[in-house]
Structure formats: C-alpha cells, structure tokens
Design a protein around this motif. Structure first.
Motif, short mmCIF file in Angstrom:
data_model
loop_
_atom_site.label_atom_id
_atom_site.label_comp_id
_atom_site.label_asym_id
_atom_site.label_seq_id
_atom_site.Cartn_x
_atom_site.Cartn_y
_atom_site.Cartn_z
N ASP A 1 -1.15 10.69 -4.18
CA ASP A 1 -1.37 9.39 -3.56
C ASP A 1 -1.38 9.60 -2.05
O ASP A 1 -0.32 9.72 -1.41
CB ASP A 1 -0.24 8.43 -3.98
CG ASP A 1 -0.40 7.05 -3.36
OD1 ASP A 1 -1.39 6.83 -2.63
OD2 ASP A 1 0.48 6.20 -3.59
N THR A 2 -2.55 9.67 -1.46
CA THR A 2 -2.63 9.96 -0.03
C THR A 2 -1.96 8.89 0.82
O THR A 2 -1.48 9.16 1.91
CB THR A 2 -4.10 10.12 0.40
OG1 THR A 2 -4.83 8.94 0.05
CG2 THR A 2 -4.74 11.32 -0.28
N GLY A 3 -1.90 7.68 0.30
CA GLY A 3 -1.24 6.61 1.04
C GLY A 3 0.26 6.80 1.14
O GLY A 3 0.92 6.21 2.02
N ALA A 4 0.83 7.62 0.23
CA ALA A 4 2.27 7.84 0.24
C ALA A 4 2.68 9.04 1.08
O ALA A 4 3.86 9.36 1.17
CB ALA A 4 2.76 8.02 -1.20
N GLY B 1 4.26 6.51 3.87
CA GLY B 1 3.64 5.41 4.60
C GLY B 1 3.51 4.12 3.83
O GLY B 1 3.71 3.04 4.39
N ASN B 2 3.20 4.20 2.53
CA ASN B 2 2.95 2.96 1.79
C ASN B 2 4.14 2.49 0.96
O ASN B 2 3.99 1.63 0.10
CB ASN B 2 1.72 3.12 0.89
CG ASN B 2 1.92 4.14 -0.21
OD1 ASN B 2 2.98 4.77 -0.31
ND2 ASN B 2 0.90 4.32 -1.06
N VAL B 3 5.32 3.06 1.20
CA VAL B 3 6.50 2.62 0.45
C VAL B 3 7.59 2.08 1.37
O VAL B 3 8.74 1.92 0.96
CB VAL B 3 7.08 3.77 -0.41
CG1 VAL B 3 6.10 4.15 -1.50
CG2 VAL B 3 7.43 4.98 0.44
N LEU B 4 7.24 1.77 2.60
CA LEU B 4 8.24 1.31 3.56
C LEU B 4 8.62 -0.15 3.35
O LEU B 4 9.72 -0.57 3.71
CB LEU B 4 7.72 1.50 4.99
CG LEU B 4 7.42 2.95 5.40
CD1 LEU B 4 6.87 2.98 6.82
CD2 LEU B 4 8.67 3.81 5.29
N GLU B 5 7.71 -0.93 2.76
CA GLU B 5 7.99 -2.34 2.52
C GLU B 5 8.26 -2.58 1.04
O GLU B 5 7.73 -1.87 0.17
CB GLU B 5 6.81 -3.19 2.98
CG GLU B 5 6.44 -3.02 4.45
CD GLU B 5 7.53 -3.52 5.37
OE1 GLU B 5 8.28 -4.45 4.96
OE2 GLU B 5 7.65 -2.98 6.48
N THR B 6 9.04 -3.58 0.75
CA THR B 6 9.35 -3.94 -0.63
C THR B 6 8.39 -5.03 -1.10
O THR B 6 8.37 -6.13 -0.53
CB THR B 6 10.79 -4.45 -0.76
OG1 THR B 6 11.69 -3.44 -0.30
CG2 THR B 6 11.11 -4.78 -2.23
N PRO B 7 7.58 -4.76 -2.15
CA PRO B 7 6.64 -5.79 -2.63
C PRO B 7 7.38 -7.00 -3.16
O PRO B 7 8.50 -6.91 -3.66
CB PRO B 7 5.89 -5.06 -3.76
CG PRO B 7 6.11 -3.61 -3.53
CD PRO B 7 7.46 -3.51 -2.88
N ALA C 1 4.45 11.88 -2.80
CA ALA C 1 3.04 11.52 -3.02
C ALA C 1 2.44 12.30 -4.18
O ALA C 1 1.55 11.82 -4.88
CB ALA C 1 2.22 11.76 -1.76
#
Length: 422
Positions: free
Chosen positions: A76-79, A83-89, A60
């Motif tokens: 990046d608090t979402g990371a 937490g915010n990189v578990l899915e592939t865009p 992060a």
C-alpha cells in the motif's frame, strides 16, 4: 471510537514490546559469560532497526489493505511512512495507529528470535544487515499472508492474505493462526535453521560442551516473556471480550502444562529437573498455544501444552544427531513448537477441527500454511545469510570466538569483577 478497546490494544502493544528485552535476558543467560552482551545486543538491535523499517515501509507491505487482496506480495504505497493511517476514520473501533504499534512489536520479536541460533559467533553488523533484509523480504510479506484480513459490513471478508482468505475460498476454511504460530514462530525457526547451517558449528561443538552462564537471567527472561505473551495472545483479539479472556486463560494453562511436561522428561532422561528446563518448557508451551489460544477449550490447551513441552524437550537434541549448531534451540522450541501448535488445530480447533467436524479439511489447511511459511523462510534466509557470509563475512574468526565475542565485537565485558585502574 471505543476508548476501552483502544487502551486494551495499546497496553497489549507495550506488553509485546517488553518481550524482546525479556528475550534478551532469556538468550543472554543461556550463552557463555563472554558472549552475553553480543547476545543481548542482537535483540536490542532488532528493536531499533525493525522499529524504524516498520514505520517506513513494513506496515505498508504487511497490511496492503486493498479489497480483494489475496496475492502473496502487495504494498500500500499510501501507507509508506504511515502517511494514510495518521487519522482515525469515522466509526472506527480504534485508531489505526494503535494497530500499527501493536503489529510493530510482532515484527520486532520475530526478528529477534532468529538470533538465538547464531549465538557466540556472529558479527553484529552482519546480523543487522541480515535482520533488515530478512524482515523486508520474509517477515513483512508473510505477515500479510496471515494477518492481513478484515471484515466488510455484511460480515464477509473484505480483504485478506492468501493463507486466510485465499485458502478459505478453496477449502471452505482458512488458516487459523490467532497470534502468529506461522508468521512468528515457524517463520523465525526456519530462518534460524538456515542461519545455523550457513554459519556452521561453534568451536568445540558437542553435547555438554557449554552450559548456561546465568540461569537466573534465563528465569527472569522467561518470566518477562510469559508476562508479555498475554499481550501477544489476548491482544490479538483487538478487543477486551470473551475471546480475549479465553486466549488469556489458555496462555496460563498451556505453558504451565508444558513446563511440567519438560521437567518430567528431564527427570526421566537426566535424573534432575533444571531451572533452565522449567524456563524452556514454559516458552515451548507459549509458542505452541500462540496460534491456538483463541480456538481451544482450556482442557485441550492443557493437552497441547503437555505435548509441546515433552516433544520440544526431546527435539532440542536433534541438533546433535543431525549435526547443525542451533545454539539456543530456536529450532527445537520455536520451529517444532510452532508446528505442533499449528497442526494441533486441525484436530482440536473449536468447530472446524477433526473431533468436531469429522473432516480433515482444517488439518490440510493448517499444514499448507505451516510448510509454506517454513519453506519460504528457510530458502530466503539461507540465501541472504550465504550472500552475507561470502561477501562481508557473517561469522567472527575462531580465535575471536575463543577470546570472547563481547570484547572483540563490542569492546565491553558483561561482568567486570575488578577495577582495572586499581
């Protein structure tokens, strides 16, 4: 999603992770027999600690990912916790977690490199505290300065660290550091120098006072490092393409030339080429080619290797002339080799180097990056190490150093040649 490139990145990550056990063998063979466990444990401790910290918050900090980010410190608090990189865009070339894994191995090896400067005399607990703090306030931010860049759909920078995007805005060109000459080698080398000064000299420190206890370990470690370095350098392209192939070839020829150059220097200076010299020369060439592997023709990569091998072979003796005890020559190989490889690009980088552009702009940018990282890492590493030494103590007692750090700190011996119960 491109499954081929995804596999390429994951394999590269595994190769880079192997470099840290390789470093443990390389460093372990260089120390005294009664220090081998302590030395190797500092590398394995880095794997455990930094692997966890990277997932919790390191990624992060290193990759804040906000558009327009060129500030030296962001998060990046979402990371946090990934937490915010578990899915592939949708439309992504590879899963974000593949990149997370790849960069985690960079953080691990960088921290482990520092330990070579304090061999034979450091407490394991103090080292682990230093490693965690230094990674948090030095490596993670510096990684964002260099590696946190990306491209928008129109090909322009969408975000970036200040050494890449930021300097490009000012000078028209950004720092070239393909795989970590600044963020990894200069960073670790500067921290190593700081810790060597904080802990002071080993008992009886003098040229020739100690010799590597196991040269075969050193050669094995160098071989594992070289093998893993293909993932380090070629993998940094993040795609199995022509640039990755160029980086791969340069990762063969530059260390090969450095190995030969180091042996020539040894033959002229000492009369005999050594196995430890061959291993050290190869590592010096690998260090130097790291920032440059994607930006040089193979001819100029060979030239860089020859320069790095010969200069680093001479630089390792600076500690005796200047009076600091860098036990395993982290400064002479990683700091000096990283500086050589980073600055060399100012002259020979494809397209923007002096011989191609006729301008010194790339050299100026490379120098700003190199010495900014050097100063930042040295000052903070010295402060962290000094604080630890003055509170809980960083260095073991002299009598424990003489008795053997393995048995004192870890309760083990590297070589048990007799059965104590017999």
């Amino acid at each position: 999603m491109d499954q081929g490139n995804t596999a390429f990145i994951l394999i590269a990550a595994a190769l880079v992770l192997l470099m840290t056990p390789g470093l443990a063998f390389f460093y372990g063979g260089l120390v005294k027999a009664k220090s081998v466990i302590s030395m190797m444990m500092m590398s394995f401790g880095a794997i455990g600690l930094i692997g966890v910290l990277w997932a919790l918050y390191g990624y992060a900090i290193a990759f804040p990912g906000a558009e327009g980010t060129v500030a030296p410190w962001s998060i990046d608090t979402g990371a946090l916790g990934l937490g915010n990189v578990l899915e592939t865009p949708e439309g992504a070339a590879y899963p974000p977690l593949a990149f997370v894994a790849f960069q985690a191995t960079f953080a691990i090896i960088t921290v482990a490199l520092v330990s070579g400067a304090i061999a034979d005399r450091a407490k394991f607990g103090a080292w682990m505290i230093f490693a965690g703090i230094w990674a948090t306030v030095v490596y993670f931010p510096v990684a964002s300065w260099v590696f946190n860049f990306g491209l928008a759909e129109d090909g322009s920078f969408a975000y970036g660290g200040w050494l890449t995007h930021g300097l490009q805005d000012v000078f028209g060109v950004g720092t070239i550091d393909f795989a970590g000459g600044t963020a990894v080698h200069i960073n670790a080398g500067a921290a190593a120098l700081a810790l060597a000064l904080v802990l002071g000299k080993r008992v009886g420190f003098a040229k020739g006072i100690s010799v590597p206890h196991n040269p075969p370990f050193v050669l094995l470690g160098a071989g594992l490092l070289w093998f893993g370095w293909f993932g380090f350098n070629a993998g940094s392209e993040l795609a199995a393409d022509n640039t990755a192939a160029l980086a791969f070839v340069n990762t063969i020829v530059a260390p090969a030339a450095a190995l030969l150059a180091w042996l020539v220097v040894e033959k002229i200076r000492d009369g005999k080429p050594t196995s430890v010299g061959a291993a050290s020369g190869a590592v010096a060439g690998l260090v130097a080619i790291t920032p440059a592997c994607g930006s040089l023709t193979p001819f100029f990569a060979i030239l860089l290797g020859a320069i790095a091998g010969s200069v680093c072979a001479l630089a390792i003796d600076l500690k005796f002339k200047l009076g600091f005890d860098d036990s395993l020559d982290v400064v002479g190989i990683h700091l000096v080799g990283g500086l050589i490889g980073t600055l060399y690009l100012g002259f020979f980088a494809n397209g923007s180097g002096l011989i191609y552009s006729g301008a010194l702009t790339q050299l100026v940018v490379q120098a700003i990056a190199a010495f900014s990282v050097l100063a930042y890492s040295f000052v903070l590493a010295f402060a962290i190490g000094f604080a630890i030494e003055k509170t809980i103590g960083f260095r073991i007692r002299n009598e424990d150093e003489i008795a053997g750090i393995d048995s004192v700190v870890h309760g083990e011996e590297g070589y048990v040649l007799t059965d104590a119960k017999a």
